[in-house]
Design an enzyme around this catalytic site. Structure first.
Site, short mmCIF file in Angstrom:
data_model
loop_
_atom_site.label_atom_id
_atom_site.label_comp_id
_atom_site.label_asym_id
_atom_site.label_seq_id
_atom_site.Cartn_x
_atom_site.Cartn_y
_atom_site.Cartn_z
N CYS A 1 -2.46 9.31 2.03
CA CYS A 1 -2.00 8.79 0.86
C CYS A 1 -3.11 9.06 -0.32
O CYS A 1 -2.80 8.94 -1.41
CB CYS A 1 -1.93 7.01 0.87
SG CYS A 1 -3.28 6.45 1.66
N GLU B 1 0.85 -1.21 -0.02
CA GLU B 1 0.08 0.09 -0.22
C GLU B 1 0.87 1.24 0.05
O GLU B 1 1.55 1.48 1.07
CB GLU B 1 -0.80 -0.04 1.37
CG GLU B 1 -1.75 -1.14 1.49
CD GLU B 1 -3.00 -1.10 0.22
OE1 GLU B 1 -3.27 -0.09 -0.34
OE2 GLU B 1 -3.78 -2.07 0.01
P1 NAP Z 1 8.16 5.10 4.62
O1 NAP Z 1 9.34 5.95 5.08
O2 NAP Z 1 8.14 4.24 3.46
O3 NAP Z 1 7.97 4.11 6.00
C1 NAP Z 1 6.92 3.18 6.11
C2 NAP Z 1 7.36 2.08 7.09
O4 NAP Z 1 8.26 1.26 6.70
C3 NAP Z 1 7.86 2.82 8.45
O5 NAP Z 1 7.31 1.87 9.45
C4 NAP Z 1 9.28 2.69 8.46
O6 NAP Z 1 10.05 2.53 9.77
C5 NAP Z 1 9.47 1.43 7.81
N1 NAP Z 1 10.70 1.18 6.95
C6 NAP Z 1 11.50 1.94 6.67
N2 NAP Z 1 12.76 1.43 6.14
C7 NAP Z 1 12.46 0.17 6.10
C8 NAP Z 1 13.22 -1.09 5.69
N3 NAP Z 1 14.28 -0.77 5.12
N4 NAP Z 1 12.42 -2.30 5.72
C9 NAP Z 1 11.15 -2.37 6.25
N5 NAP Z 1 10.56 -1.31 6.74
C10 NAP Z 1 11.25 -0.01 6.82
O7 NAP Z 1 6.73 5.76 4.41
P2 NAP Z 1 6.18 6.74 5.88
O8 NAP Z 1 7.15 7.95 5.37
O9 NAP Z 1 6.13 6.23 7.01
O10 NAP Z 1 4.70 7.04 4.98
C11 NAP Z 1 4.42 7.95 4.30
C12 NAP Z 1 4.18 7.17 2.79
O11 NAP Z 1 3.10 6.35 3.16
C13 NAP Z 1 3.60 8.09 1.74
O12 NAP Z 1 4.05 7.66 0.61
C14 NAP Z 1 2.11 7.59 1.73
O13 NAP Z 1 1.33 7.88 0.61
C15 NAP Z 1 2.10 6.39 2.15
N6 NAP Z 1 0.98 5.81 2.67
C16 NAP Z 1 0.00 4.76 1.94
C17 NAP Z 1 -1.18 4.43 2.14
C18 NAP Z 1 -1.89 3.52 1.36
O14 NAP Z 1 -2.67 2.66 2.18
N7 NAP Z 1 -1.68 3.21 0.06
C19 NAP Z 1 -1.57 4.74 3.52
C20 NAP Z 1 -0.99 5.70 4.23
C21 NAP Z 1 0.35 6.03 3.79
P3 NAP Z 1 10.39 3.87 10.22
O15 NAP Z 1 9.15 5.13 9.97
O16 NAP Z 1 10.88 3.46 11.68
O17 NAP Z 1 11.83 4.18 9.34
#
Ligand code: NAP
Length: 514
Positions: free
Chosen positions: A279, A245
């Site tokens: 998102c 997602e």
């Molecule tokens: P992110 O930076 O990609 O992080 C998402 C999650 O992945 C966090 O828990 C993060 O942990 C973890 N993570 C980071 N590096 C990782 C790795 N190498 N391996 C496994 N996990 C890892 O995203 P975000 O900034 O938290 O969220 C914003 C993004 O999410 C936006 O692009 C938004 O559009 C998207 N989003 C999508 C949806 C949907 O349903 N499609 C819903 C909500 C948000 P840490 O935070 O601890 O680094």
């Protein structure tokens, strides 16, 4: 080791502590351990043990326990709402609404699982001697990696459906919102029969990486496309299936016969809610011809009235400090390329607070029109026709949500947008309707949460072909007279599927029956 920072929640090495701070004030809210592979593997092993009992329960038993979990979450709406408010930075109203929609989804998954996952009998075509069924079984342990923007609602879209389908869950919240994950774990422990049915592992990206590399049976990841790729690469080592997602660049289209004022109010809500950190927020807007002036005027007036920050703020702080730089960069790029700021703008950014911004004279080459901004920004483009709007809306790598406003042929227009979900004459409504599947295409990911599709996403599909009596020919490959058998198969294929008499007869019957 503890890393102290102001408004950023950067983590230490696994084994150290992670500090959680209020992004609006910098206040220290708490500390959690940064877990490494060993702790994650222990949690997964405990979840696997718990899955033996949880997965073996009847739907009715699980429904009773999950109802208790939902009640406990609903009862603690103030605790959870207040924590989301303080840890994520969004207003209290938004925070408690997040608890409400999370309860709506958990309740739906709980009540719907038995029916959605009931064994189905299916037709067998020529093999009339076989009874064929499809059944759905728990996968085992689901790893859920969540983002910070909706720290409860977004992961609950996977957690609730995974639990209702009979799986246990190990949840890794974002490093920016670990305490919300912790409180959810506590609520689950207080209401479910085994504390290992839903566990939270805390830490940073490395902890998420450890979960992706662990022995979970499926991973549900919500976050950016960049991290999604890393998660898939880690999961690939064990051939662990994944649900992705990811982000979006959701378009909104206002057709010639839309109510421009009404559409503008929704556009402002869709672009600004949660300070644009959704998102499926409205990230770009295409308005057809004559509607443009009224739309822009209404949107600008509405956006300039939205209060930012403070106790009565309608939108709060940007949760992740680095996101402020991305928003500023997108706005400055747009202005440098000729966009006009009608309200807000890059100069109005103060600390972690971004003023609602409406931009016109934007062009498709600006980053504000191509990359996810994730801020309270509404760029508006005038187009000559709905066809042009759809073409430009579809010219993107993303495909998560979208919205269309208008009357004549509006549902057909919605169908033509390449995205997983479209709201007609509203914005984002599909997220709160638990019967609708949620997910995207392209850079926005794949797989579905919510709805029956969401329950099946966390199930193992089993096909059973039960032969009731044997008929000659099924083991034809071993027929003693290979030549005659081959001839028979050729005749059968031509007659049944190659325009032969059986084929034509079947078509006639189909046409007759409509
Ligand atoms: P992110 O930076 O990609 O992080 C998402 C999650 O992945 C966090 O828990 C993060 O942990 C973890 N993570 C980071 N590096 C990782 C790795 N190498 N391996 C496994 N996990 C890892 O995203 P975000 O900034 O938290 O969220 C914003 C993004 O999410 C936006 O692009 C938004 O559009 C998207 N989003 C999508 C949806 C949907 O349903 N499609 C819903 C909500 C948000 P840490 O935070 O601890 O680094």
């Amino acid at each position: 080791m503890t890393v102290t920072q102001t408004t950023s929640n950067e983590a230490t090495t696994p084994g150290g502590d992670l500090e959680s701070r209020n992004p609006a004030t910098g206040e220290l809210l708490g500390k959690v351990p940064v877990m490494g592979q060993a702790e994650v593997d222990t949690a997964v092993a405990r979840a696997r043990e718990a899955a033996r009992t949880w997965g073996a329960m009847s739907h009715a038993e699980r429904r009773r326990h999950l109802t208790a979990f939902r009640r406990e979450l609903g009862r603690r709406v103030e605790d959870m709402g207040d924590l989301i408010h303080r840890e994520n930075g969004k207003p209290v109203l938004d925070s408690v609404q997040e608890v409400l929609v999370s309860c709506i989804h958990l309740d739906h998954a709980t009540l719907r699982a038995e029916k959605a996952l009931a064994t189905q009998r299916v037709k067998t075509g020529l093999m009339a001697n076989v009874r064929a069924t499809i059944s759905y079984h728990p996968l085992g342990v689901i790893g859920v990696i969540g983002p910070w923007n909706y720290p409860l609602f977004t992961p609950m879209g996977s957690i609730g459906y995974a639990l209702a389908a009979g799986n246990t869950v190990v949840f890794k919240p974002s490093e920016l919102t670990p305490l919300v994950g912790r409180l959810l774990e506590e609520i689950a422990a207080d209401s479910l029969p085994d504390r290992y049915i839903l566990q939270t592992v805390t830490g940073d990206g490395r902890t998420g990486g450890a979960l992706a590399a662990s022995a979970v049976d499926k991973l549900a990841f919500t976050g950016s496309a960049g991290t999604g790729r890393k998660v898939m690469a880690a999961a690939a080592a064990n051939l662990t299936p994944v649900v992705m997602e990811l982000g979006g660049k959701d378009p909104m289209i206002v057709a010639a016969d839309a109510d421009a004022k009404e559409a503008a109010k929704y556009a402002v809500y869709g672009a600004l809610t949660n300070a644009g950190q959704a998102c499926v927020s409205v990230e770009r807007c295409y308005v057809v011809g004559d509607q443009y002036d009224e739309f822009v005027q209404t949107a600008t007036e509405a956006a300039s009235k939205v209060k930012v920050g403070g106790d009565d703020g309608q939108i709060g702080a940007i949760t992740r400090p680095q996101q402020v730089d991305i928003i500023r960069d997108h706005l400055e790029d747009a202005v440098a390329k000729g966009a006009k700021v009608l309200t807000g703008g890059p100069e109005k950014i103060s600390g972690n607070f971004v003023e609602p911004t409406v931009l016109v004279d934007v062009t498709d080459d600006m980053r504000i029109m191509t990359d996810e901004t994730f801020g309270p920004v509404l760029p508006v483009i005038r187009v000559d026709s709905a066809d042009e709007a759809i073409e430009r809306a579809n010219d993107t790598e993303f495909g998560l949500g979208s919205s269309v406003f208008g009357e004549a042929g509006i549902v057909e227009m919605a169908e033509r947008i390449k995205s997983g979900m479209t709201a007609v004459n509203s914005v984002m409504t599909f997220s709160a309707i638990p019967t609708l599947p949620f997910g995207g295409i392209g850079e926005s990911g794949f797989g579905r949460i919510h709805g029956d599709e969401g329950l099946k996403e966390f199930s193992r599909t089993k096909a059973i072909a039960h032969q009731k009596f044997s008929i000659p020919g099924v083991t034809m490959e071993f027929a003693p007279d290979q030549k005659s058998a081959t001839k028979l198969v050729k005749v059968l294929t031509k007659q049944a599927f190659g325009g032969g008499i059986v084929d034509r007869l079947q078509e006639k019957v189909r046409n007759l029956l409509g």
